[in-house]
Write an enzyme that holds these catalytic residues in place. Structure first.
Site, PDB file in Angstrom:
ATOM      1  N   THR A   8       0.828  -1.199   0.000  1.00 42.35           N
ATOM      2  CA  THR A   8       0.000   0.000   0.000  1.00 42.35           C
ATOM      3  C   THR A   8       0.862   1.248   0.000  1.00 42.35           C
ATOM      4  O   THR A   8       1.987   1.239   0.515  1.00 42.35           O
ATOM      5  CB  THR A   8      -0.946   0.030   1.226  1.00 42.35           C
ATOM      6  OG1 THR A   8      -1.826   1.156   1.106  1.00 42.35           O
ATOM      7  CG2 THR A   8      -0.201   0.152   2.538  1.00 42.35           C
ATOM      8  N   ASN A  10      -0.960   3.942   1.049  1.00 44.60           N
ATOM      9  CA  ASN A  10      -1.852   4.695   1.931  1.00 44.60           C
ATOM     10  C   ASN A  10      -1.352   4.532   3.375  1.00 44.60           C
ATOM     11  O   ASN A  10      -1.564   3.499   4.008  1.00 44.60           O
ATOM     12  CB  ASN A  10      -3.283   4.163   1.769  1.00 44.60           C
ATOM     13  CG  ASN A  10      -4.284   4.925   2.609  1.00 44.60           C
ATOM     14  OD1 ASN A  10      -3.930   5.473   3.652  1.00 44.60           O
ATOM     15  ND2 ASN A  10      -5.527   4.970   2.163  1.00 44.60           N
ATOM     16  N   LYS A  13      -3.682   3.318   6.180  1.00 43.24           N
ATOM     17  CA  LYS A  13      -3.873   1.862   6.300  1.00 43.24           C
ATOM     18  C   LYS A  13      -2.696   1.274   7.092  1.00 43.24           C
ATOM     19  O   LYS A  13      -2.890   0.442   7.983  1.00 43.24           O
ATOM     20  CB  LYS A  13      -3.905   1.205   4.916  1.00 43.24           C
ATOM     21  CG  LYS A  13      -5.171   1.442   4.108  1.00 43.24           C
ATOM     22  CD  LYS A  13      -5.078   0.602   2.827  1.00 43.24           C
ATOM     23  CE  LYS A  13      -6.236   0.830   1.892  1.00 43.24           C
ATOM     24  NZ  LYS A  13      -6.082   0.097   0.610  1.00 43.24           N
ATOM     25  N   ASP A  69      -7.662  -4.102  -0.191  1.00 41.87           N
ATOM     26  CA  ASP A  69      -8.513  -3.279  -1.042  1.00 41.87           C
ATOM     27  C   ASP A  69      -9.814  -3.070  -0.295  1.00 41.87           C
ATOM     28  O   ASP A  69     -10.406  -4.018   0.228  1.00 41.87           O
ATOM     29  CB  ASP A  69      -8.754  -3.915  -2.412  1.00 41.87           C
ATOM     30  CG  ASP A  69      -9.139  -2.845  -3.409  1.00 41.87           C
ATOM     31  OD1 ASP A  69      -8.282  -1.995  -3.735  1.00 41.87           O
ATOM     32  OD2 ASP A  69     -10.311  -2.814  -3.857  1.00 41.87           O
ATOM     33  N   SER A  70     -10.217  -1.839  -0.207  1.00 38.26           N
ATOM     34  CA  SER A  70     -11.345  -1.523   0.664  1.00 38.26           C
ATOM     35  C   SER A  70     -12.142  -0.363   0.105  1.00 38.26           C
ATOM     36  O   SER A  70     -11.714   0.311  -0.830  1.00 38.26           O
ATOM     37  CB  SER A  70     -10.831  -1.202   2.070  1.00 38.26           C
ATOM     38  OG  SER A  70      -9.700  -0.353   2.006  1.00 38.26           O
ATOM     39  N   GLY A 154     -10.153   8.986   5.050  1.00 32.31           N
ATOM     40  CA  GLY A 154     -11.155   8.649   4.031  1.00 32.31           C
ATOM     41  C   GLY A 154     -12.555   9.121   4.413  1.00 32.31           C
ATOM     42  O   GLY A 154     -12.768  10.286   4.770  1.00 32.31           O
ATOM     43  N   TYR A 155     -13.494   8.193   4.366  1.00 37.63           N
ATOM     44  CA  TYR A 155     -14.902   8.524   4.614  1.00 37.63           C
ATOM     45  C   TYR A 155     -15.271   8.424   6.099  1.00 37.63           C
ATOM     46  O   TYR A 155     -16.455   8.518   6.441  1.00 37.63           O
ATOM     47  CB  TYR A 155     -15.803   7.587   3.798  1.00 37.63           C
ATOM     48  CG  TYR A 155     -15.593   7.711   2.296  1.00 37.63           C
ATOM     49  CD1 TYR A 155     -16.318   8.639   1.543  1.00 37.63           C
ATOM     50  CD2 TYR A 155     -14.666   6.919   1.624  1.00 37.63           C
ATOM     51  CE1 TYR A 155     -16.119   8.763   0.169  1.00 37.63           C
ATOM     52  CE2 TYR A 155     -14.470   7.035   0.254  1.00 37.63           C
ATOM     53  CZ  TYR A 155     -15.191   7.955  -0.458  1.00 37.63           C
ATOM     54  OH  TYR A 155     -14.997   8.087  -1.819  1.00 37.63           O
ATOM     55  N   LYS A 176     -11.928   2.179  16.796  1.00 38.77           N
ATOM     56  CA  LYS A 176     -12.183   1.823  15.389  1.00 38.77           C
ATOM     57  C   LYS A 176     -11.533   0.478  15.058  1.00 38.77           C
ATOM     58  O   LYS A 176     -12.143  -0.377  14.411  1.00 38.77           O
ATOM     59  CB  LYS A 176     -11.662   2.916  14.445  1.00 38.77           C
ATOM     60  CG  LYS A 176     -11.883   2.548  12.974  1.00 38.77           C
ATOM     61  CD  LYS A 176     -11.295   3.531  11.973  1.00 38.77           C
ATOM     62  CE  LYS A 176     -11.381   2.951  10.559  1.00 38.77           C
ATOM     63  NZ  LYS A 176     -10.628   3.693   9.557  1.00 38.77           N
TER      64      LYS A 176
HETATM   65  P1  ITT Z   1      -3.560   1.430  -1.769  1.00 36.54           P
HETATM   66  O1  ITT Z   1      -4.292   0.918  -2.994  1.00 36.54           O
HETATM   67  O2  ITT Z   1      -2.184   1.907  -2.054  1.00 36.54           O
HETATM   68  O3  ITT Z   1      -3.637   0.448  -0.621  1.00 36.54           O
HETATM   69  P2  ITT Z   1      -5.788   3.315  -1.606  1.00 36.54           P
HETATM   70  O4  ITT Z   1      -6.149   4.386  -0.629  1.00 36.54           O
HETATM   71  O5  ITT Z   1      -5.821   3.675  -3.076  1.00 36.54           O
HETATM   72  O6  ITT Z   1      -4.336   2.749  -1.217  1.00 36.54           O
HETATM   73  P3  ITT Z   1      -7.957   1.451  -2.039  1.00 36.54           P
HETATM   74  O7  ITT Z   1      -7.771   1.384  -3.517  1.00 36.54           O
HETATM   75  O8  ITT Z   1      -8.235   0.173  -1.296  1.00 36.54           O
HETATM   76  O9  ITT Z   1      -6.669   2.059  -1.328  1.00 36.54           O
HETATM   77  O10 ITT Z   1      -9.092   2.511  -1.720  1.00 36.54           O
HETATM   78  C1  ITT Z   1      -9.637   2.557  -0.451  1.00 36.54           C
HETATM   79  C2  ITT Z   1     -10.398   3.838  -0.244  1.00 36.54           C
HETATM   80  O11 ITT Z   1     -11.617   3.522   0.458  1.00 36.54           O
HETATM   81  C3  ITT Z   1      -9.627   4.783   0.671  1.00 36.54           C
HETATM   82  O12 ITT Z   1      -8.819   5.680  -0.070  1.00 36.54           O
HETATM   83  C4  ITT Z   1     -10.741   5.465   1.435  1.00 36.54           C
HETATM   84  O13 ITT Z   1     -11.269   6.508   0.671  1.00 36.54           O
HETATM   85  C5  ITT Z   1     -11.791   4.365   1.550  1.00 36.54           C
HETATM   86  N1  ITT Z   1     -11.602   3.599   2.806  1.00 36.54           N
HETATM   87  C6  ITT Z   1     -11.133   2.322   2.939  1.00 36.54           C
HETATM   88  N2  ITT Z   1     -11.059   1.967   4.224  1.00 36.54           N
HETATM   89  C7  ITT Z   1     -11.455   3.039   4.933  1.00 36.54           C
HETATM   90  C8  ITT Z   1     -11.577   3.301   6.309  1.00 36.54           C
HETATM   91  O14 ITT Z   1     -11.208   2.431   7.234  1.00 36.54           O
HETATM   92  N3  ITT Z   1     -12.023   4.506   6.667  1.00 36.54           N
HETATM   93  C9  ITT Z   1     -12.364   5.431   5.759  1.00 36.54           C
HETATM   94  N4  ITT Z   1     -12.270   5.275   4.437  1.00 36.54           N
HETATM   95  C10 ITT Z   1     -11.826   4.079   4.015  1.00 36.54           C
END
Ligand code: ITT
Length: 199
Positions: A8, A10, A13, A69-70, A154-155, A176
């Protein structure tokens, strides 16, 4: 201590994984590998995108690789933003821009404000270009009318989990990390790692 590489970029995460698994694993993420190419996430599901990430990175870097992926599914938007959560407001959008777009879309919905939603997380663990296992977690809740709280990412300021008054961003990180979609998947991952030779 065992090493675990998170596929990742991010950092939020990574922080959550360190808090949940950090006592048992030395966790690093792709910030330690700035030269590695961006992975194209063109799968049709969270599971496919998680697998794409774990396999791509584990082809390049030896050892166990974990991808997450989330995203958020909102029923009144037909499940959007879903797998497009990170880029809901466009490629390179900030979390704040994505949240604003979500509120704008929901403002267009007719009737009383009621927007059931869930966060989903799929974890994929891979080694040497092969997926070894995958785990999923989800948490139900609803989208609140306006952002509340400062923690998380994020959200989180817009998501209130079922059974609680606070949004994810009003909870402490520890609270959380006890109940989240990611925590549910991590609990299965932890059991798997403890039982397998990989752990
Ligand atoms: P990587 O692919 O590099 O891991 P990313 O942020 O692009 O980073 P994703 O493609 O999985 O990751 O997108 C996940 C998005 O969903 C993330 O950017 C948030 O906007 C949202 N998200 C996922 N988990 C979350 C959480 O625990 N709290 C708030 N928003 C979340």
């Amino acid at each position: 201590m065992k090493r675990l590489l998170l596929a990742t970029r991010n950092g939020h995460k990574t922080q959550e994984f360190r808090a949940m698994l950090g006592a048992d694993f030395a966790i690093e993420d792709l910030s330690a590998y700035p030269g590695n190419a961006e992975i194209v996430e063109d799968g049709a599901s969270f599971a496919q995108n998680a697998r794409l990430k774990s396999i791509a990175v584990s082809r390049q870097i030896p050892g166990l690789v974990l991808a997450d992926d989330s995203g958020l599914e909102v029923d009144s938007l037909g499940g959007a933003p879903g797998i497009f959560s990170a880029r809901f407001a466009g490629a390179g959008a900030s979390d704040a821009q994505n949240r604003q777009k979500l509120l704008e879309q929901l403002a267009k919905c007719e009737g009383a404000w009621r927007h059931p939603a869930r966060f989903r997380c799929v974890l994929s663990i891979a080694s040497a270009g092969e997926e070894v296992a995958s785990f999923a977690g989800a948490i139900e809740g609803e989208i609140v009318r306006a952002e509340r709280g400062q923690s998380g990412f994020g959200y989180d300021p817009l998501f209130r989990p079922e059974g609680l008054e606070q949004t994810f961003a009003e909870l402490s990180a520890a609270e959380k990390n006890r109940i989240s979609h990611r925590a549910i998947a991590v609990a299965q991952l932890r059991t798997f790692l403890a039982q397998s030779l990989l752990g």
